[in-house]
Design a protein around this motif. Structure first.
Motif, PDB file in Angstrom:
ATOM      1  N   TRP A 296       0.576  -1.501   0.248  1.00  0.00           N
ATOM      2  CA  TRP A 296       0.017  -0.103  -0.190  1.00  0.00           C
ATOM      3  C   TRP A 296       0.540   1.913   0.395  1.00  0.00           C
TER       4      TRP A 296
ATOM      5  N   HIS B  81     -10.553  -2.967   2.012  1.00  0.00           N
ATOM      6  CA  HIS B  81     -11.589  -2.362   3.101  1.00  0.00           C
ATOM      7  C   HIS B  81     -11.823  -3.928   4.350  1.00  0.00           C
TER       8      HIS B  81
ATOM      9  N   ASN C 186      -5.369   5.971  -2.779  1.00  0.00           N
ATOM     10  CA  ASN C 186      -5.835   5.443  -1.814  1.00  0.00           C
ATOM     11  C   ASN C 186      -6.862   5.236  -1.454  1.00  0.00           C
ATOM     12  N   GLY C 187      -8.194   5.938  -2.444  1.00  0.00           N
ATOM     13  CA  GLY C 187      -9.713   6.323  -2.270  1.00  0.00           C
ATOM     14  C   GLY C 187      -9.670   4.604  -3.439  1.00  0.00           C
ATOM     15  N   PHE C 188      -9.013   4.236  -3.875  1.00  0.00           N
ATOM     16  CA  PHE C 188      -8.887   2.695  -5.130  1.00  0.00           C
ATOM     17  C   PHE C 188      -8.806   0.777  -3.846  1.00  0.00           C
ATOM     18  N   TYR C 189      -7.578   1.732  -2.517  1.00  0.00           N
ATOM     19  CA  TYR C 189      -6.992   0.596  -2.710  1.00  0.00           C
ATOM     20  C   TYR C 189      -8.364   0.286  -1.031  1.00  0.00           C
ATOM     21  N   TRP C 190      -8.769   0.980  -0.379  1.00  0.00           N
ATOM     22  CA  TRP C 190      -9.648   1.074   0.267  1.00  0.00           C
ATOM     23  C   TRP C 190     -10.938   0.606   0.075  1.00  0.00           C
ATOM     24  N   ALA C 191     -11.018   0.740  -1.061  1.00  0.00           N
ATOM     25  CA  ALA C 191     -12.681  -0.122  -1.801  1.00  0.00           C
ATOM     26  C   ALA C 191     -12.351  -1.394  -2.359  1.00  0.00           C
TER      27      ALA C 191
ATOM     28  N   THR D 264      -4.407   7.708 -12.379  1.00  0.00           N
ATOM     29  CA  THR D 264      -3.596   9.041 -12.297  1.00  0.00           C
ATOM     30  C   THR D 264      -2.256   9.638 -13.030  1.00  0.00           C
TER      31      THR D 264
ATOM     32  N   TYR E  73       1.659   3.141  -3.501  1.00  0.00           N
ATOM     33  CA  TYR E  73       1.391   5.634  -3.810  1.00  0.00           C
ATOM     34  C   TYR E  73       2.447   6.207  -3.185  1.00  0.00           C
TER      35      TYR E  73
ATOM     36  N   VAL F  91      -6.215  11.389  -2.888  1.00  0.00           N
ATOM     37  CA  VAL F  91      -7.546  10.615  -3.270  1.00  0.00           C
ATOM     38  C   VAL F  91      -7.911   9.567  -3.913  1.00  0.00           C
ATOM     39  N   ILE F  92      -7.049   9.859  -5.004  1.00  0.00           N
ATOM     40  CA  ILE F  92      -7.307   8.480  -6.187  1.00  0.00           C
ATOM     41  C   ILE F  92      -6.520   7.078  -5.478  1.00  0.00           C
TER      42      ILE F  92
END
Length: 518
Positions: free
Chosen positions: A311, A485, A477-482, A449, A315, A474-475
């Motif tokens: 992660w 999680h 970390n948002g992708f990895y969270w989705a 990105t 990133y 945002v892009i």
């Protein structure tokens, strides 16, 4: 307690580097403005040359730390002191040898110095670099006690204070009296004070160790010598891969290019060190974990570390690809830019290097030095040959393509094989299934990105640069969270963060209540 100490070490190491990051960039900018790219390239060249001399250290530091885990867990004072005595004696001899070899290198320095630099000045600068390196061999052996005791954060805090003092004095002198002599002397004097003061504190804290005579068995010396010989091969390989780039650049191109590359390297190494410092803080915890002989538990810890490494590393690498040239333009100027191919190769090498962080920690903590002792030599030889051939064909980018070839050909698969075979007792294919699964997933935010931020690149606007950074944040970390999680690894780190924050709030509430007499 082990998890708490590991977390504290990791957090302090990361915070230490973050605190030093901005002062380092400010001093580098002042250095280039006051002394120029050529002297910057010279300092980078000398750093690499001194790094090559560290081959004489033979890797005893890692071998001693590994050997200390068991006696420290058993509070076997005599063995702890015995290993420490062996370490101290060996390091002092090595320090004296490095000093002698360094002095013998002085006549050969003009081979690598192309330009208008005064050779006598260049030789004195080299001696100051050499002295700064040699002092570590006379003072740093006691640091192993803090590492094994999982109190590496004390080293991080002390070093941070010393470096902040160094940066402050260097910046003032660069503005008032631009001199590389003064720049290097400040560094040498503060380093001496740092080692002296921290050694006194360690001696006081571990007085119970220094009160005994200390002794280790002949069989333990043989095992230590065996690991040292193996680490020597690892040391050679590491130096041939990581300490030769600047030397090849200086010889085949010029010191100016060395300076330009090292501006990029300064940025990249800042992020690299943040990751490595975080992981290094948990090595002692892994060492203690492995003494419990619970392979399944160790493998679960590895999977967690591999996940968080992916992660953070992906990133970081994707963000650097999208933003690094804009940062160079804001920080310095367009004359300091590298081409996209060179940057891409540097970042690919960085990703491969950092993604084996978990494997490296388990390999080191497990004492796996002997089994793959020849692999680094092969990697180093491939790197040298490939870089020398490709630099003539491609220029600067050829050096980093050579590094990539050597990396993939050898260490990329050998290190994981050693850990999976001797620590986890699992087939290597499980590692590569995990590795390439994550790699393929990382390509999605890389592509997205790159497209989204394409209009923001190549600008010296601070606003556009910050917008670029926010979009990457945002892009990616948002992708990895989705994606992650609901996974066990994400849940573990979420729980760890929540518990740490709760503990911090509890301590704050207690201190606040105590101060009010409640």
């Amino acid at each position: 307690m082990r998890v708490q100490k590991a977390t504290l070490n990791a957090v302090m190491n990361v915070l230490s580097f973050i605190l030093l990051l901005f002062p380092a960039f400010i001093v580098r900018k002042a250095f280039i403005d006051a002394l120029g790219n050529e002297l910057l390239g010279l300092t980078a060249l000398y750093t690499s040359m001194i790094g090559m001399l560290s081959i004489l250290e033979l890797g005893i530091g890692s071998a001693i730390v590994y050997a200390l885990y068991q006696p420290f867990a058993e509070i076997n004072t005599i063995k702890i002191k015995g290993y420490l005595n062996y370490y101290a004696k060996f390091y002092k001899i090595i320090g004296a040898i490095i000093l002698g070899v360094g002095i013998c290198m002085l006549p050969f320095l003009p081979l690598f110095i192309k330009g208008n630099l005064n050779i006598m000045d260049a030789r004195i600068y080299f001696l100051l670099f050499l002295a700064n390196s040699v002092i570590t061999y006379f003072f740093s052996y006691k640091f192993s006690l803090l590492i094994v005791a999982q109190e590496e954060y004390r080293i991080a805090v002390s070093m941070t204070l010393a470096k902040l003092g160094t940066f402050a004095l260097q910046f003032v002198l660069l503005k008032l009296y631009p001199s590389l002599y003064a720049f290097l002397i400040i560094q040498l004097v503060i380093n001496l004070l740092f080692y002296y003061i921290l050694n006194r504190l360690i001696h006081k804290k571990f007085a119970w160790v220094f009160e005994v005579k200390g002794e280790i068995e002949p069989s333990e010396k043989r095992e230590l010598t065996k690991n040292m010989k193996a680490m020597f091969f690892h040391k050679i390989g590491g130096i041939l891969v990581f300490s030769t780039d600047n030397i090849i650049m200086a010889y085949y191109i010029n010191l100016g290019v060395v300076g330009v590359f090292n501006n990029y390297y300064m940025i990249i190494s800042a992020f690299q060190a943040t990751i490595l410092n975080g992981l290094s803080g948990i090595t002692a915890s892994i060492g203690q974990l492995l003494t419990e002989n619970n392979r399944e538990n160790a493998f679960v810890v590895h999977q967690r570390l591999f996940f968080i490494s992916f992660w953070l590393v992906s990133y970081m690498v994707i963000s650097l690809w999208n933003t690094i040239n804009s940062f160079i333009l804001i920080w310095l100027n367009e004359e300091q830019l590298l081409d996209s191919l060179t940057i891409g190769l540097i970042l690919v090498n960085l990703y491969i290097f950092l993604m084996r962080g978990s494997v490296d920690r388990f390999k080191e903590a497990g004492g796996i030095f002997y089994q793959d002792r020849y692999a680094p030599l092969i990697e180093g030889a491939v790197n040298i040959v490939a870089s020398l051939v490709l630099v003539k064909m491609m220029g600067l980018s050829g050096i980093f393509l050579g590094t990539l070839i050597s990396n993939i050909a050898v260490i990329f698969w050998v290190k994981p094989k050693m850990v999976y075979k001797y620590v986890f007792h699992k087939p290597l294919r499980q590692y590569f299934q995990l590795y390439f699964k994550y790699l393929l997933l990382a390509l999605i935010p890389l592509f997205v990105t790159h497209l989204v931020t394409s209009s923001l690149k190549g600008s010296d606007s601070i606003l556009l640069f910050l917008s670029n950074c926010v979009l990457n944040l945002v892009i990616i970390n948002g992708f990895y969270w989705a994606l992650f999680h609901r996974t066990p690894e994400f849940s573990y780190f979420k729980k760890l963060v929540v518990n740490s924050l709760a503990a911090s709030r509890s301590r704050f509430s207690f201190q606040k209540g105590f101060s009010r007499g409640q």
